[in-house]
Design an enzyme around this catalytic site. Structure first.
Site, PDB file in Angstrom:
ATOM      1  NE  ARG A   1      -3.774   0.073   1.846  1.00 14.35           N
ATOM      2  CZ  ARG A   1      -4.420  -0.846   2.547  1.00 14.35           C
ATOM      3  NH1 ARG A   1      -4.216  -0.932   3.849  1.00 14.35           N
ATOM      4  NH2 ARG A   1      -5.256  -1.677   1.970  1.00 14.35           N
ATOM      5  CE1 TYR A   2       0.345   4.259   4.309  1.00 17.46           C
ATOM      6  CE2 TYR A   2       0.528   1.980   5.021  1.00 17.46           C
ATOM      7  CZ  TYR A   2      -0.085   3.214   5.102  1.00 17.46           C
ATOM      8  OH  TYR A   2      -1.132   3.400   5.964  1.00 17.46           O
TER       9      TYR A   2
ATOM     10  NE  ARG B   1       5.036   2.448   5.916  1.00 17.25           N
ATOM     11  CZ  ARG B   1       5.008   3.625   5.315  1.00 17.25           C
ATOM     12  NH1 ARG B   1       5.880   3.899   4.354  1.00 17.25           N
ATOM     13  NH2 ARG B   1       4.110   4.531   5.655  1.00 17.25           N
TER      14      ARG B   1
ATOM     15  CB  CYS C   1      -5.005 -15.697  16.241  1.00 18.36           C
ATOM     16  SG  CYS C   1      -4.760 -14.406  15.005  1.00 18.36           S
TER      17      CYS C   1
ATOM     18  CB  CYS D   1      -9.178 -10.236  18.862  1.00 15.94           C
ATOM     19  SG  CYS D   1      -7.558 -10.580  19.574  1.00 15.94           S
TER      20      CYS D   1
ATOM     21  CB  CYS E   1     -10.034  -9.823  14.428  1.00 14.04           C
ATOM     22  SG  CYS E   1      -8.765 -10.092  13.167  1.00 14.04           S
TER      23      CYS E   1
ATOM     24  NE  ARG F   1      -4.942  -8.227   8.089  1.00 10.89           N
ATOM     25  CZ  ARG F   1      -3.796  -7.906   8.672  1.00 10.89           C
ATOM     26  NH1 ARG F   1      -3.306  -8.673   9.635  1.00 10.89           N
ATOM     27  NH2 ARG F   1      -3.117  -6.838   8.306  1.00 10.89           N
TER      28      ARG F   1
ATOM     29  CG  ASP G   1     -10.061  -1.105  10.925  1.00 15.20           C
ATOM     30  OD1 ASP G   1      -9.788   0.106  10.841  1.00 15.20           O
ATOM     31  OD2 ASP G   1      -9.190  -2.003  10.989  1.00 15.20           O
TER      32      ASP G   1
ATOM     33  CG  ASP H   1      -5.658   1.121   8.443  1.00 14.72           C
ATOM     34  OD1 ASP H   1      -5.337   1.697   7.393  1.00 14.72           O
ATOM     35  OD2 ASP H   1      -5.073   0.110   8.883  1.00 14.72           O
TER      36      ASP H   1
ATOM     37  CE  LYS I   1      -1.330   1.206  10.302  1.00 15.47           C
ATOM     38  NZ  LYS I   1      -1.032   0.599   8.989  1.00 15.47           N
TER      39      LYS I   1
END
Length: 437
Positions: A122-123, A126, A135, A139, A142, A144, A303, A340, A347
């Site tokens: 995206r950037y 990076r 995981c 969570c 989450c 995702r 999100d 985000d 971000k």
């Protein structure tokens, strides 16, 4: 709270009659005994839901699975479990099935910014490499949810090689973030191989790992893991504490091992309604983090992922929290509050307004107390004109810059770029010009 407390011994004996302290501090034991059913939580916590509640909760877990480590479950107060911050992050809610019109399965458009499977670029400099969809705990907040827990799509070495080759063939990439799922759910050997492959790429300057194991499975931070990680400096690790109750004797020990290995540690909290949306609570959390050598890095606005509506706060709550931190605690105890951006915008930092007004030679500012002051701009500043010829610049930057062009707002500010405006693709006025031509 001590390691292997009385409550933890009690839970361990319910799970396995012959459980010992060595079992409890074995991270693989926790993974094997992960609690994945409503009945399992009821049995271990000594609580009971009505038949109607249980049926509704099972509808939630059919869409969004549950998995809680015995360790993380041991942090829940069964006397007030419905308000317990650990319970709310770990246990499903029927509110997760409330999908609103603006909710998305992939709000950050990670899949659309994926040039090869498992990698998001995206950037400019990076990339994010998805190295695991598993995981230690799922969570409830989450972003995702669409991926986590999908054991049929755990990347193999061949899958990961596609991302590694993309990085190798993209010289502007200097920073690689390993994410998931949780990278620390991979074996030490797999992680070692992955880090070795990435660090062998000459233009990669730093590798970051995002993990929640110090929070939900601190025993994963073994001496063997730390010794392996020490071979791969410069390495940075970001973890994910959301509430002071998560900072225990076990998590402190895990953080100390990583910090003593020379690994810089950061923390990314998510602002969650009913869990941590309190200025005082966030300050206490951040103070506990810095005492354990963890820098508060981000405070995320929750999100727009499906199933998270009940966790979202207004952005104004986040601004209020920042107002309570700036000036009231050390600067390194203050995270950057970010959204985000939906659609893959990345971000976007948010903060209170400290600039009140400005003219050609003055800036009017206010501080955290409300004191208003004037900063005088320099009268004789001579800007350095930038033509991107660093070798002849009086500022004496002698290093090559891999980024070849300016992007977005930078292009409007840069001396060396001839951009005059940024125009949306479907701008009607520009469309009329095209039609006329």
């Amino acid at each position: 709270m001590q390691i292997y407390s009385e409550n933890q011994r009690r839970l361990a004996k319910i799970i396995a009659e012959d459980a010992t302290r060595s079992n409890w501090t074995d991270w693989k034991w926790h993974v094997r005994n992960s609690i994945k059913s409503i009945e399992g939580v009821e049995r271990l916590l000594g609580i009971q839901f009505t038949g109607k509640e249980r049926a509704a909760l099972k509808n939630t877990t059919e869409k969004f699975p549950m998995a809680i480590t015995p360790y993380y479950l041991s942090l829940i107060d069964p006397k007030d479990y419905r308000n317990d911050p650990v319970f709310m992050q770990a246990f499903p809610s029927t509110d997760e099935l409330r999908i609103e019109s603006h909710d998305m399965s992939d709000p950050l458009h990670e899949d659309e910014d994926s040039p090869v499977p498992g990698l998001t670029h995206r950037y400019p400099d990076r990339v994010l490499l998805h190295v695991s969809n598993t995981c230690a705990m799922y969570c409830r907040h989450c972003t995702r949810k669409r991926k986590v827990g999908d054991r049929d799509s755990i990347p193999s070495r061949d899958d990961l090689r596609q991302g590694i080759e993309y990085i190798r063939n993209t010289p502007q990439v200097r920073d690689v973030l390993l994410s998931g799922g949780d990278p620390f759910l991979l074996s030490d050997d797999m992680l070692d191989w992955l880090l070795t492959e990435i660090s062998s790429i000459e233009h990669v300057e730093v590798v970051r790992i995002g993990t929640r194991t110090p929070v939900v499975l601190p025993y994963r931070i073994t001496d063997d893991l730390v010794e392996m990680l020490k071979k791969h400096h410069p390495l940075w690790i970001n973890t994910h504490f959301n509430h002071p109750a998560e900072i225990t004797a076990s998590s402190k020990q895990a953080l100390a091992k990583l910090a003593n290995a020379g690994i810089p540690l950061g923390n990314q909290s998510v602002l969650l309604a009913g869990v941590n949306d309190c200025p005082r609570l966030i300050k206490v959390l951040n103070h506990k983090l810095v005492r354990n050598r963890v820098r508060p890095y981000y405070l995320y606005q929750c999100d727009l992922s499906e199933g998270l509506t009940h966790f979202r706060t207004p952005i104004g709550k986040g601004i209020e929290i920042l107002e309570s931190l700036r000036g009231h605690t050390s600067g390194f105890s203050i995270p950057t509050y970010v959204v985000d951006a939906p659609g893959g915008g990345g971000k976007i930092p948010l903060m209170p307004n400290y600039i009140i007004s400005w003219t050609a030679n003055k800036v009017v500012l206010r501080n955290y107390e409300g004191v208003i002051t004037t900063y005088h701009e320099p009268a004789h500043y001579e800007p350095t004109y930038c033509d991107r010829e660093c070798s002849t610049c009086n500022l004496q930057l002698r290093e090559a810059d891999a980024e070849e062009k300016a992007i977005g707002i930078e292009s409007l500010l840069a001396d060396w770029d001839d951009a005059q405006s940024l125009t949306p693709e479907e701008n009607e006025r520009i469309g009329r010009r095209t039609d006329a031509a």
